[in-house]
Scaffold this active site. Structure first.
Site, PDB file in Angstrom:
ATOM      1  N   LYS A 191       0.827  -1.575   0.156  1.00 27.43           N
ATOM      2  CA  LYS A 191       0.176   0.121   0.221  1.00 27.43           C
ATOM      3  C   LYS A 191       0.711   0.871   0.109  1.00 27.43           C
ATOM      4  CE  LYS A 191      -4.702   0.374   2.211  1.00 27.43           C
ATOM      5  NZ  LYS A 191      -5.154   0.651   2.883  1.00 27.43           N
ATOM      6  N   GLU A 224     -19.504  -7.056   9.594  1.00 27.63           N
ATOM      7  CA  GLU A 224     -20.917  -6.819  10.236  1.00 27.63           C
ATOM      8  C   GLU A 224     -21.499  -7.542  10.900  1.00 27.63           C
ATOM      9  OE1 GLU A 224     -18.476  -4.258   6.808  1.00 27.63           O
ATOM     10  OE2 GLU A 224     -19.999  -6.041   7.402  1.00 27.63           O
ATOM     11  N   ARG A 264     -26.084  -4.141   5.985  1.00 28.33           N
ATOM     12  CA  ARG A 264     -25.544  -5.806   6.388  1.00 28.33           C
ATOM     13  C   ARG A 264     -25.374  -6.890   7.294  1.00 28.33           C
ATOM     14  NH1 ARG A 264     -20.026  -5.897   3.430  1.00 28.33           N
ATOM     15  NH2 ARG A 264     -20.551  -6.694   2.012  1.00 28.33           N
TER      16      ARG A 264
END
Length: 623
Positions: A276, A362, A390
Site C-alpha cells: 500500500k 458486520e 449488512r
C-alpha cells in the site's frame, strides 16, 4: 508526448510493447499522486495496484472480459486507463467521477462495488452467465486480504470451487492491510503453520547440510515455499488451482503469469503481494493516514490539521466511550474493521482488553455483541449506518427478538458527501423503527449526542443513536454522563400556524427556516418511541405539520408521525420533507442537502409553496 497521454482505452494499452509498460507505470503513479493530492480521495490503495491494473488490462480483453474490483478503493488507475483520465479533477465531486466502480459511468465498470467482499460472488455470477450463454469470456475478481475476512467471500469460494468448468480468476491482492491493520485468525493461522515443525526441520537441515554460499539461497527458497504451500493448502481445498504468491509490482512476473492463467480452465486463484502506498514513501510509511486524504502538497505530505473550532460527532462518541468504560467495567467496544473511522483509537489504547475489532464482518459483529449481552456484558457496536444494513437479519433475530442489551452507535447517518450513495446512511430510521424492542434516537447537536449515547447505554434492550458525519452546530459538550427521558421531545421555538417536527441534524436548518415563517419547531429526539403526546399537542395548536428528516421519506420518521396521528383519529394537513425515493450521488454535503431541499432555504421554500405563503419582498428605501 507522455506515454499515459496516448492511452485512451485498454486497446491503446495493448498496442504498447512490453518494454514500455514499466515507464507507463511510473507515469501513472505520478499522475495518481498529483491528481488525488488536488481532489482528495483514496491514495494508498491506488498507489499499490498500478502494475496489477496495467497487467490485467494488457493481458485480458476488457471490457469483453469482466473485471470486478472489490470495494473499489483501488480503481483510480483502472478509471484512468479506461478513458476517464481527463475527468479525474472531478473525482468524488458533484456530477463528477465516482470514487468507486459504477456501471452507468463506464462499460469497463462491470459491477458497482463500494462495500467489501462482494467481488467473488459477482464474478462467479458473470462466469456462470457466460457459460449459460455459450460465450467465451473470463471473469476476474480482485479482492484484498482485508475483504477476505468477510464470510461472504468464503461463501463465494465455497460455491465456485465445485464449478470446474467456469472461467473464473480470483486475485488476492495481499497488502497485509485493509483500512485498519489486519486482524483475525486467518493471518495468525498462516503464521502458525509457517512456523511449524515441517518448516523448522527444513530450516535446520539447510543450516547443517548446505555450504555457506548456498544458505542465503536456501533461506529465500524457504520463504517462497512457505508462501506457496500453506495458502495453497487452504484455497485448493475450496477447489481452486492456487498460483503464487508473486510480486504485484513486477510486471515481468505479473504479465507472463496472467497469460498462462488465461489458458487454464476452471477456477483459478492468484496470490499477488503488493505494498500500500507503493512509490510514495510517505504513504508507504503511513498507509492508514494516506488511505483517504483531503487535498495536500505531495512534496510536504499531509500536515497535522489545525485544531478545529468544533468537535465532530465521531469524536463525541469516542470520548463518551472512554468515559463510560471508565465508569462501567462491563462495557466492551466492537467495530467491524473501522477503528479509525468510528473514533475508537483512544478506546483501543486505554482499554485494549475490552476492544474487539472483528474484521470486515458486520453480521458477526452484531451477533458477537448479542452473545456478550447474553452473558451480562454491555456491548457497544460502533458501525456506520450503511454497514449495519449488512447485518439486518442479525439485528432482528439475534438482538431484538431476544431483547438483548446492545447499544448501536450509528455513524455517517444521512448523506455523507464524497463517498456517495453506497456509503450514505439514508435508511436507518426506516429500517430500525419497524423492529420491536428497538429505541431509535437522533441528536440535534453534539451534547445531545453524548446524552443519547448514555441513554441508549442505560436502556435495558437494543438502542441505536444515529448521528451524521462531521461536525455539528458547535454545542458545548458537558462532561457529565446524563440521560434524557426516553420518548420525549422538546419545543425549541414557539410560533403560530405551522409546526415543524425536526429530527436530528434537521433541527438547525428548521430553526433557521422557522425564523422567517414564524413557525414552531420541535426537536423530536426520538424516532422510536415517538413522542405521541407532543405530536398531538402540535396538531391541536397548529394548522399545518411539517416533518423534516435527513433520511428516506418512505417509512421514515415522518411516516411515524402520520401513523401516530392516524391511530389517534386526527386529520391534519402534513408536509413530509426528507430524502427522495432515489439514490443520491457524491458531492459536497451542503450542496447535496440543498439539491434535495433540506437546507434552511429549501425547507422554507417547500413550506411556502405548500401553504401558499408569499416570499417576503425586499423593500428598498430611496429616501
Amino acid at each position: 508526448m507522455k506515454l499515459l497521454e496516448t492511452i485512451n482505452d485498454p486497446a491503446d494499452l495493448r498496442k504498447l510493447p512490453r518494454t514500455q509498460l514499466t515507464p507507463l507505470a511510473h507515469e501513472l503513479r505520478s499522475f495518481l499522486l498529483d491528481s488525488v493530492s488536488k481532489t482528495g480521495g483514496h491514495l494508498s490503495s491506488n498507489l499499490g495496484t498500478v502494475e496489477l491494473t496495467i497487467a490485467l488490462h494488457y493481458v485480458f480483453n476488457t471490457p469483453h472480459d469482466r473485471i470486478v474490483w472489490d470495494v473499489g478503493h483501488q480503481t483510480y488507475s483502472h478509471k484512468i486507463l479506461t478513458g476517464r483520465r481527463e475527468r479525474m479533477p472531478s473525482l468524488r465531486q458533484l456530477n463528477g467521477l465516482s470514487g468507486f466502480p459504477k456501471r452507468d459511468e463506464s462499460e469497463y465498470d462491470t459491477f458497482g462495488t463500494a462495500h467489501s467482499s462482494t467481488s467473488i460472488s459477482a464474478a462467479l455470477g458473470m462466469a456462470q452467465a457466460a457459460k449459460l450463454k455459450g460465450e467465451h469470456r473470463h471473469a476476474i475478481a480482485v479482492i484484498g486480504d482485508g475483504s477476505m475476512t468477510a464470510g461472504m467471500a468464503f461463501e463465494a469460494l465455497n460455491n465456485a470451487g465445485v464449478e470446474d468448468d467456469v472461467n473464473l480468476l480470483v486475485i488476492l491482492n495481499d497488502n497485509d492491510m485493509s483500512i485498519s491493520p489486519p486482524v483475525g485468525a486467518l493471518n495468525r493461522y498462516l503464521a502458525r503453520l509457517m512456523s511449524g515443525k515441517f518448516y523448522a526441520a527444513a530450516k535446520n537441515v539447510g543450516k547443517t547440510v548446505l555450504p555457506a554460499p548456498m544458505r542465503e539461497l536456501a533461506k529465500r527458497l524457504e520463504e517462497h515455499a512457505k508462501g506457496m504451500v500453506v495458502p495453497a493448502t487452504m484455497f485448493e481445498e475450496f477447489g481452486f488451482n492456487y498460483i503464487g504468491p508473486i510480486d504485484g509490482h513486477d510486471l515481468e512476473s505479473l504479465i507472463p503469469t496472467l497469460e498462462n492463467i488465461k489458458q487454464l480452465k476452471g477456477p483459478q486463484f492468484l496470490h499477488v503481494v503488493t505494498k500500500k502506498g507503493q512509490g510514495y514513501k510517505l504513504a508507504e510509511a503511513e498507509p492508514i493516514l494516506y488511505h483517504g486524504t483531503g487535498k495536500f502538497n505531495p512534496t510536504e505530505g499531509i500536515k497535522p490539521a489545525a485544531a478545529p473550532s468544533k468537535i465532530t460527532y465521531t469524536e463525541v462518541f469516542g470520548n463518551w466511550l472512554c468515559d463510560m468504560a471508565a465508569v462501567d467495567k462491563k462495557l466492551v467496544g466492537i467495530t467491524p474493521a473501522m477503528r479509525e473511522g468510528s473514533g475508537m483509537v483512544k478506546f483501543h489504547q486505554q482499554f485494549p482488553n475490552r476492544y474487539f475489532d472483528v474484521g470486515i464482518a458486520e453480521q458477526h459483529s452484531v451477533t458477537f455483541g448479542a452473545g456478550l449481552a447474553a452473558e451480562g456484558m454491555k456491548p457497544v457496536v460502533a458501525i456506520y449506518s450503511t454497514f449495519l444494513q449488512r447485518a439486518y437479519d442479525q439485528l432482528i433475530h439475534d438482538v431484538a427478538l431476544q431483547n438483548l442489551d446492545v447499544t448501536f452507535a450509528l455513524d455517517r447517518a444521512g448523506l455523507v458527501g464524497a463517498d456517495g450513495a453506497t456509503h450514505a446512511g439514508n435508511y436507518d430510521m426506516a429500517y430500525l423503527r419497524c423492529i420491536p424492542n428497538m429505541v431509535v434516537m437522533a441528536p440535534s447537536d453534539e451534547n445531545e449526542c453524548r446524552q443519547m449515547l448514555t441513554t441508549a447505554y442505560h436502556y435495558p434492550g437494543p438502542a441505536a443513536v444515529r448521528y451524521p458525519r462531521g461536525t455539528g452546530v458547535g454545542a458545548q459538550v458537558q462532561q457529565e454522563l446524563t440521560s434524557i427521558e426516553i420518548g420525549k421531545g422538546e419545543i425549541r421555538r414557539q410560533g403560530k400556524g405551522i409546526a415543524i417536527l425536526a429530527f436530528g441534524s434537521m433541527v438547525a436548518p428548521s430553526l433557521a427556516a422557522a425564523g422567517e415563517l414564524n413557525a414552531t419547531v420541535a426537536n423530536m429526539r426520538f424516532v422510536k418511541p415517538l413522542d405521541v403526546e407532543l405530536v398531538k399537542q402540535l396538531a391541536r395548536e397548529h394548522d399545518y405539520l411539517v416533518t423534516v428528516e435527513e433520511g428516506c421519506i418512505m417509512g421514515g420518521a415522518g411516516s411515524a408521525v402520520a401513523e401516530a396521528l392516524a391511530a389517534e383519529g386526527i386529520a391534519k394537513p402534513m408536509i413530509h420533507l426528507g430524502l427522495p425515493d432515489r439514490f443520491i450521488d457524491h458531492g459536497d454535503p451542503g450542496l447535496l442537502l440543498a439539491s434535495v431541499g433540506l437546507d434552511a432555504k429549501g425547507i422554507a421554500a417547500s413550506i411556502r409553496e405548500r401553504v401558499g405563503i408569499a416570499e417576503p419582498r425586499l423593500v428598498v428605501n430611496n429616501s
